[in-house]
Structures are given as structure tokens and as C-alpha cells.
Design a protein around this motif. Structure first.
Motif, PDB file in Angstrom:
ATOM      1  N   GLN A 216       0.819  -1.209   0.000  1.00 28.90           N
ATOM      2  CA  GLN A 216       0.000   0.000   0.000  1.00 28.90           C
ATOM      3  C   GLN A 216       0.858   1.267   0.000  1.00 28.90           C
ATOM      4  O   GLN A 216       0.534   2.246  -0.690  1.00 28.90           O
ATOM      5  CB  GLN A 216      -0.936   0.007   1.221  1.00 28.90           C
ATOM      6  CG  GLN A 216      -2.032  -1.006   1.155  1.00 28.90           C
ATOM      7  CD  GLN A 216      -3.065  -0.662   0.099  1.00 28.90           C
ATOM      8  OE1 GLN A 216      -3.296   0.497  -0.213  1.00 28.90           O
ATOM      9  NE2 GLN A 216      -3.662  -1.686  -0.460  1.00 28.90           N
ATOM     10  N   LEU A 217       1.946   1.268   0.765  1.00 34.64           N
ATOM     11  CA  LEU A 217       2.843   2.440   0.772  1.00 34.64           C
ATOM     12  C   LEU A 217       3.503   2.634  -0.582  1.00 34.64           C
ATOM     13  O   LEU A 217       3.650   3.770  -1.058  1.00 34.64           O
ATOM     14  CB  LEU A 217       3.896   2.283   1.870  1.00 34.64           C
ATOM     15  CG  LEU A 217       3.399   2.473   3.305  1.00 34.64           C
ATOM     16  CD1 LEU A 217       4.513   2.148   4.300  1.00 34.64           C
ATOM     17  CD2 LEU A 217       2.892   3.886   3.505  1.00 34.64           C
ATOM     18  N   GLY A 218       3.926   1.548  -1.228  1.00 35.63           N
ATOM     19  CA  GLY A 218       4.523   1.657  -2.559  1.00 35.63           C
ATOM     20  C   GLY A 218       3.539   2.218  -3.565  1.00 35.63           C
ATOM     21  O   GLY A 218       3.892   3.065  -4.400  1.00 35.63           O
ATOM     22  N   SER A 219       2.294   1.773  -3.513  1.00 36.04           N
ATOM     23  CA  SER A 219       1.263   2.304  -4.409  1.00 36.04           C
ATOM     24  C   SER A 219       1.007   3.773  -4.126  1.00 36.04           C
ATOM     25  O   SER A 219       0.826   4.576  -5.062  1.00 36.04           O
ATOM     26  CB  SER A 219      -0.035   1.520  -4.231  1.00 36.04           C
ATOM     27  OG  SER A 219       0.146   0.181  -4.554  1.00 36.04           O
ATOM     28  N   MET A 220       1.011   4.147  -2.849  1.00 37.33           N
ATOM     29  CA  MET A 220       0.764   5.536  -2.490  1.00 37.33           C
ATOM     30  C   MET A 220       1.858   6.455  -3.041  1.00 37.33           C
ATOM     31  O   MET A 220       1.568   7.489  -3.636  1.00 37.33           O
ATOM     32  CB  MET A 220       0.683   5.686  -0.975  1.00 37.33           C
ATOM     33  CG  MET A 220       0.446   7.115  -0.520  1.00 37.33           C
ATOM     34  SD  MET A 220       0.642   7.345   1.236  1.00 37.33           S
ATOM     35  CE  MET A 220       2.400   7.154   1.428  1.00 37.33           C
ATOM     36  N   PHE A 221       3.133   6.050  -2.876  1.00 37.04           N
ATOM     37  CA  PHE A 221       4.227   6.895  -3.348  1.00 37.04           C
ATOM     38  C   PHE A 221       4.255   6.991  -4.867  1.00 37.04           C
ATOM     39  O   PHE A 221       4.559   8.049  -5.423  1.00 37.04           O
ATOM     40  CB  PHE A 221       5.565   6.395  -2.806  1.00 37.04           C
ATOM     41  CG  PHE A 221       5.739   6.653  -1.336  1.00 37.04           C
ATOM     42  CD1 PHE A 221       5.500   7.905  -0.797  1.00 37.04           C
ATOM     43  CD2 PHE A 221       6.136   5.636  -0.483  1.00 37.04           C
ATOM     44  CE1 PHE A 221       5.654   8.151   0.548  1.00 37.04           C
ATOM     45  CE2 PHE A 221       6.293   5.868   0.861  1.00 37.04           C
ATOM     46  CZ  PHE A 221       6.052   7.129   1.384  1.00 37.04           C
ATOM     47  N   SER A 222       3.926   5.915  -5.572  1.00 36.54           N
ATOM     48  CA  SER A 222       3.913   5.986  -7.034  1.00 36.54           C
ATOM     49  C   SER A 222       2.777   6.881  -7.525  1.00 36.54           C
ATOM     50  O   SER A 222       2.949   7.642  -8.479  1.00 36.54           O
ATOM     51  CB  SER A 222       3.805   4.591  -7.640  1.00 36.54           C
ATOM     52  OG  SER A 222       2.560   4.020  -7.333  1.00 36.54           O
TER      53      SER A 222
ATOM     54  N   LEU B 166       1.520   9.393  -5.820  1.00 39.25           N
ATOM     55  CA  LEU B 166       1.877  10.755  -5.453  1.00 39.25           C
ATOM     56  C   LEU B 166       2.827  11.364  -6.483  1.00 39.25           C
ATOM     57  O   LEU B 166       2.708  12.543  -6.823  1.00 39.25           O
ATOM     58  CB  LEU B 166       2.532  10.757  -4.058  1.00 39.25           C
ATOM     59  CG  LEU B 166       1.954  11.779  -3.108  1.00 39.25           C
ATOM     60  CD1 LEU B 166       0.975  11.065  -2.213  1.00 39.25           C
ATOM     61  CD2 LEU B 166       3.045  12.407  -2.314  1.00 39.25           C
ATOM     62  N   ARG B 167       3.749  10.558  -6.982  1.00 38.97           N
ATOM     63  CA  ARG B 167       4.678  11.050  -7.997  1.00 38.97           C
ATOM     64  C   ARG B 167       3.938  11.374  -9.297  1.00 38.97           C
ATOM     65  O   ARG B 167       4.228  12.376  -9.961  1.00 38.97           O
ATOM     66  CB  ARG B 167       5.754  10.010  -8.234  1.00 38.97           C
ATOM     67  CG  ARG B 167       6.837  10.505  -9.146  1.00 38.97           C
ATOM     68  CD  ARG B 167       7.965   9.559  -9.174  1.00 38.97           C
ATOM     69  NE  ARG B 167       8.999  10.064 -10.045  1.00 38.97           N
ATOM     70  CZ  ARG B 167      10.128   9.486 -10.278  1.00 38.97           C
ATOM     71  NH1 ARG B 167      10.403   8.360  -9.674  1.00 38.97           N
ATOM     72  NH2 ARG B 167      11.012  10.015 -11.085  1.00 38.97           N
ATOM     73  N   MET B 168       2.958  10.518  -9.651  1.00 34.09           N
ATOM     74  CA  MET B 168       2.160  10.788 -10.848  1.00 34.09           C
ATOM     75  C   MET B 168       1.303  12.038 -10.667  1.00 34.09           C
ATOM     76  O   MET B 168       1.141  12.824 -11.596  1.00 34.09           O
ATOM     77  CB  MET B 168       1.267   9.589 -11.182  1.00 34.09           C
ATOM     78  CG  MET B 168       2.016   8.406 -11.764  1.00 34.09           C
ATOM     79  SD  MET B 168       0.975   6.983 -12.074  1.00 34.09           S
ATOM     80  CE  MET B 168      -0.296   7.656 -13.090  1.00 34.09           C
ATOM     81  N   ALA B 169       0.778  12.259  -9.468  1.00 30.94           N
ATOM     82  CA  ALA B 169      -0.042  13.436  -9.213  1.00 30.94           C
ATOM     83  C   ALA B 169       0.782  14.720  -9.344  1.00 30.94           C
ATOM     84  O   ALA B 169       0.297  15.721  -9.863  1.00 30.94           O
ATOM     85  CB  ALA B 169      -0.662  13.354  -7.831  1.00 30.94           C
ATOM     86  N   ALA B 170       2.028  14.654  -8.921  1.00 31.46           N
ATOM     87  CA  ALA B 170       2.893  15.835  -9.055  1.00 31.46           C
ATOM     88  C   ALA B 170       3.176  16.146 -10.521  1.00 31.46           C
ATOM     89  O   ALA B 170       3.201  17.325 -10.916  1.00 31.46           O
ATOM     90  CB  ALA B 170       4.198  15.592  -8.302  1.00 31.46           C
ATOM     91  N   SER B 171       3.356  15.115 -11.338  1.00 26.29           N
ATOM     92  CA  SER B 171       3.610  15.367 -12.769  1.00 26.29           C
ATOM     93  C   SER B 171       2.340  15.853 -13.471  1.00 26.29           C
ATOM     94  O   SER B 171       2.434  16.668 -14.405  1.00 26.29           O
ATOM     95  CB  SER B 171       4.161  14.104 -13.435  1.00 26.29           C
ATOM     96  OG  SER B 171       3.193  13.100 -13.441  1.00 26.29           O
TER      97      SER B 171
END
Length: 113
Positions: free
Chosen positions: A97-103, A105-110
């Protein structure tokens, strides 16, 4: 009479032993270990005071003639139901779940740029 007996369970199976990867069965029940798995029992009458009755017919042939007997049964019927919630925390699922959250979040920033 038609009587309903319902068991409701609320089990928290998480302990330090299960977080460290031990998958042996957790003993739970109605004995001394009720703080791990508390339960609630509800008993109620379901027939509204009418009682339980059932009618059946038995058909048979005797001496070449067909006969039918009507059987009227009354009695006590008990319906037992058991339901509940069991929770167990898994370290592997937390990491996924943490790995999915960080990925995400990175897509949301882009996407925001």
C-alpha cells in the motif's frame, strides 16, 4: 415456537507475533481468551407469537387403493446464525500500500505541472 440465536464476533487477531511473520493458528474461543475475540449472543423469537407448525402429506398405496395421510407437526425450531469481523494486520500488505501511495503521489505531481 421459532427461536433465533445469533452470535456476533469482533476479533482482532493482530499481535507482535503475527507482525513478525508467524502464521501459526491463533487460538480463540469462548474460554479464557475472550479479550482477543469478544462475542455477543442475541436470542429472539421470530414467529411473532404464532408458534411453529408445518403440514405435510404422505401418499401411499395399500391393497391397490391410493391413500393419503395428512401430518400436522408442531414443535420448537431453533435457527442458529454466526457472523462477525476478523482483523489481522499484515506487514507485506502495508508495504504494498505504501509503494502504491508513493507511485501515485509522484504521478499526481507530474499531472499538476
Amino acid at each position: 415456537a421459532l427461536i433465533g440465536v445469533s452470535f456476533y464476533w469482533d476479533c482482532d487477531l493482530t499481535s507482535l507475533r503475527t507482525l513478525m511473520g508467524d502464521t501459526s493458528p491463533v487460538i480463540m474461543g469462548l474460554g479464557e481468551n475472550t479479550e482477543t475475540c469478544p462475542y455477543y449472543v442475541a436470542v429472539s423469537r421470530l414467529d411473532g407469537g404464532q408458534g411453529f407448525a408445518q403440514k405435510r402429506a404422505r401418499r401411499y398405496t395399500s391393497g391397490g387403493t391410493q391413500s393419503r395421510d395428512a401430518i400436522y407437526m408442531t414443535g420448537l425450531r431453533i435457527l442458529v446464525d454466526s457472523s462477525g469481523v476478523g482483523r489481522r494486520v499484515s506487514l507485506v500488505l502495508i508495504v504494498i500500500q505504501l509503494g502504491s501511495m508513493f507511485s501515485l503521489l509522484r504521478m499526481a505531481a507530474s499531472f499538476a505541472d
